[in-house]
Design an enzyme around this catalytic site. Structure first.
Site, PDB file in Angstrom:
ATOM      1  N   VAL A   9      -6.214  -9.693 -27.018  1.00  0.00           N
ATOM      2  CA  VAL A   9      -5.692  -9.634 -25.663  1.00  0.00           C
ATOM      3  C   VAL A   9      -5.438  -8.192 -25.246  1.00  0.00           C
ATOM      4  O   VAL A   9      -4.770  -7.438 -25.956  1.00  0.00           O
ATOM      5  CB  VAL A   9      -4.356 -10.404 -25.558  1.00  0.00           C
ATOM      6  CG1 VAL A   9      -3.912 -10.477 -24.112  1.00  0.00           C
ATOM      7  CG2 VAL A   9      -4.484 -11.781 -26.156  1.00  0.00           C
ATOM      8  N   CYS A  10      -6.003  -7.797 -24.097  1.00  0.00           N
ATOM      9  CA  CYS A  10      -5.587  -6.527 -23.478  1.00  0.00           C
ATOM     10  C   CYS A  10      -5.480  -6.780 -21.983  1.00  0.00           C
ATOM     11  O   CYS A  10      -5.476  -7.922 -21.542  1.00  0.00           O
ATOM     12  CB  CYS A  10      -6.511  -5.376 -23.809  1.00  0.00           C
ATOM     13  SG  CYS A  10      -8.142  -5.506 -23.116  1.00  0.00           S
ATOM     14  N   SER A  11      -5.408  -5.709 -21.182  1.00  0.00           N
ATOM     15  CA  SER A  11      -5.120  -5.899 -19.764  1.00  0.00           C
ATOM     16  C   SER A  11      -6.209  -6.690 -19.060  1.00  0.00           C
ATOM     17  O   SER A  11      -5.949  -7.654 -18.365  1.00  0.00           O
ATOM     18  CB  SER A  11      -4.934  -4.544 -19.112  1.00  0.00           C
ATOM     19  OG  SER A  11      -4.570  -4.702 -17.778  1.00  0.00           O
TER      20      SER A  11
END
Lengths: 104, 469
Positions: A9-11
């Site tokens: 998960v990232c932005s």
């Protein structure tokens, strides 16, 4: 044995996609039965059902309490592992999270 | 300084968690990023044909002919934009309800649609005119209706999305929901469950809209001047938009973003969850001005940060990539190699965590300073009219120069980026040298001993192994 689904998960799911490729190579080499994919923080709710473990990129580690509510194991990738896209170490972290989960 | 950074992390992390954990903040941000963004980008692409990157003063030759043709047919060419980016409030109204319902584990798509229906009711002035005529769809021009679903409707769209979902939650809690026996297929049952919430949402919106039109419009009511809820709310909250479009606000936003990134928290992600509605209102106001043949004046929008400040990623780190590539330190050199391609597309996490910059008292200084100087300069030159303001939002991965050229439709945008890059390079260089020297000194003292050959023994992880048992 079913494939374990690992969400990074990232932005926006952009920068983690680099690590996903490295982890896939490591998984192939080790013949681990895993399915690895990158998602953005806005997709968390809809992907929670179909994910077995969440690895958060360090810059979104503040999402940890939010993600923990989905009841799946959550880890934060170490900054240096993330920066150098060290697939083997990141995969090892994900696999360890499964193990801890299994022992409880 | 090290202690200071650690203290900052201890302060900022819980504060960020609190903001981000707020379900409404999450829903609003996800509505913009998850639901509206594709329409914003697609609309921006159509906009290139309406507002081409040709100076308006060119009237000779092929370019001049293109310019004249585009101006002649602008109302027609605007249509694809108007029904994508132009309806931003509709996408956000759907998205807020959709993502908030997902949070509550409720019926996201039907509540999203209910939210859109409710929002549409707010976009028509309702009432009885002075001469006994009626205000309805026939009385108003379609463009009056559509205008309400643009930037002017963003606040009401957010409120509607939240309101519809919360009303549904209340009705559920007190049992005002049509429940069918569990033998009925899920889709049919869900259609019945949404009926009372949808009826009440649209009904309440209808009464509120009638009241808003009657109480706020100039009297006697007239189709041309009658107000709608979006306009009434915007008039009340317009000061927020105005305050957001100032130099102090721009500097405050970039400092906040970079302080968060300094401790390794995604600053753009956090700040945008509050600022995105304001950015979009400013950007759309610019497009509306140009469409009406007037100069665009609003500076602080999404592309102002993503295209003109985050050059190579948050912190304007693109020049640093090249310093890393030619570094004498093996560590920095390898980080540089990994960072080049992502950096071209404005992704710089490998640098932030690899150099590292986050929590590094030396590198944090240029990381905070360069973007702040750049934002100040950019604001001033745009205010003075030396460079046009952004009118278009390219995807955040648009490479430097191309992004600057597209976002304001002028070579001056690209030139400004070049100046900004030079500033960032000058600020980063001395700190890069200090950090490089320190790493080289450390490397001499220690012989690398990791002992990790990068292989994974699946025997340690039996739950993921391939071994047949």
């Amino acid at each position: 044995m079913a494939y374990k689904r690992i969400a990074l998960v990232c932005s926006f799911g952009l920068s983690t996609s680099l690590l996903v490729q490295a982890m896939e190579r490591a998984a192939t080499a080790a013949q681990a039965k895993v399915d690895i994919f990158a998602i953005g923080t806005s997709e968390l709710a809809e992907r929670a059902e179909t994910t077995d473990v969440f690895l958060l990129a360090p810059q979104v580690r503040y999402m940890r309490p939010t993600v923990e509510k989905y009841g799946k194991p959550v880890g934060v990738v170490d900054g240096m592992i993330y920066a150098t896209a060290d697939g083997a170490k990141a995969l090892r972290q994900a696999l360890s999270l499964f193990q801890e989960e299994g022992m409880q | 300084m090290n202690n200071l950074l650690q203290w900052m992390e201890r302060m900022l992390l819980p504060a960020t968690v609190r903001i981000v954990e707020n379900r409404y903040m999450q829903a609003i941000r996800n509505a913009f990023i998850g639901s509206a963004l594709p329409m914003i980008i697609v609309g921006s692409i159509f906009l290139i044909f309406v507002i081409p990157p040709i100076p308006a003063s060119v009237s000779d030759g092929v370019l001049g002919a293109i310019n004249q043709w585009l101006i002649r047919y602008r109302p027609i060419l605007f249509i694809p934009f108007q029904f994508t980016f132009g309806l931003i409030a509709m996408w956000v109204g759907y998205g807020v309800a959709y993502h908030l319902s997902q949070y509550y584990k409720m019926d996201a798509s039907r509540l999203g649609l209910t939210s859109v229906a409710t929002l549409l009711v707010f976009c028509v002035p309702i009432g009885i005119t002075g001469d006994g005529g009626l205000l309805g769809l026939e009385a108003i021009h379609v463009s009056q209706f559509v205008e309400n679903l643009g930037a002017v409707g963003l606040f009401i769209a957010i409120l509607t999305g939240i309101g519809v979902v919360e009303l549904n939650r209340l009705l559920y809690r007190y049992g005002f929901i049509i429940k069918l026996p569990s033998s009925v297929p899920g889709n049919v049952a869900k259609s019945f469950e949404i009926m009372i919430p949808a009826f009440l949402s649209v009904g309440i919106a209808f009464l509120l809209e009638w009241w808003a039109t009657a109480s706020s419009s100039p009297q006697p009511l007239d189709p041309a001047t009658a107000l709608t809820m979006p306009k009434v709310i915007m008039a009340k909250l317009g000061f927020l938009v105005q305050a957001s479009d100032t130099l102090p606000s721009a500097v405050l936003q970039i400092i906040l973003m970079m302080l968060l990134w300094s401790v390794g928290i995604h600053g753009m992600n956090v700040v945008s969850s509050v600022a995105y509605p304001l950015w979009q209102t400013n950007l759309q106001a610019n497009i509306a001005s140009i469409g009406a043949g007037q100069p665009a004046t609003h500076i602080v929008s999404e592309p102002f940060f993503h295209m003109y400040a985050h050059l190579g990623g948050s912190g304007a780190t693109l020049p640093l990539v090249f310093m890393l590539l030619w570094s004498k330190s093996q560590q920095l050199k390898s980080v540089g190699r990994v960072s080049l391609m992502p950096g071209v597309f404005n992704i710089n996490e490998p640098i932030t965590f690899g150099v590292p910059i986050a929590l590094n008292p030396i590198m944090v200084i240029p990381f905070l300073t360069s973007p702040s100087v750049i934002v100040t300069l950019n604001y001033l030159v745009m205010k003075m009219g030396l460079v046009p303001v952004p009118t278009l939002q390219p995807p955040l991965t648009m490479p430097v120069f191309l992004g600057g050229f597209l976002a304001d439709g002028s070579w001056r945008g690209a030139a400004l980026q070049a100046v900004d890059l030079l500033i960032a390079a000058l600020i980063y260089y001395p700190f890069f040298k200090i950090w490089e020297k320190r790493l080289l000194a450390d490397a001499e003292g220690v012989v690398a001993q990791d002992g990790d050959n990068g292989t994974i023994d699946l025997h340690h992880y039996p739950s993921c192994g391939t071994s047949e048992k």
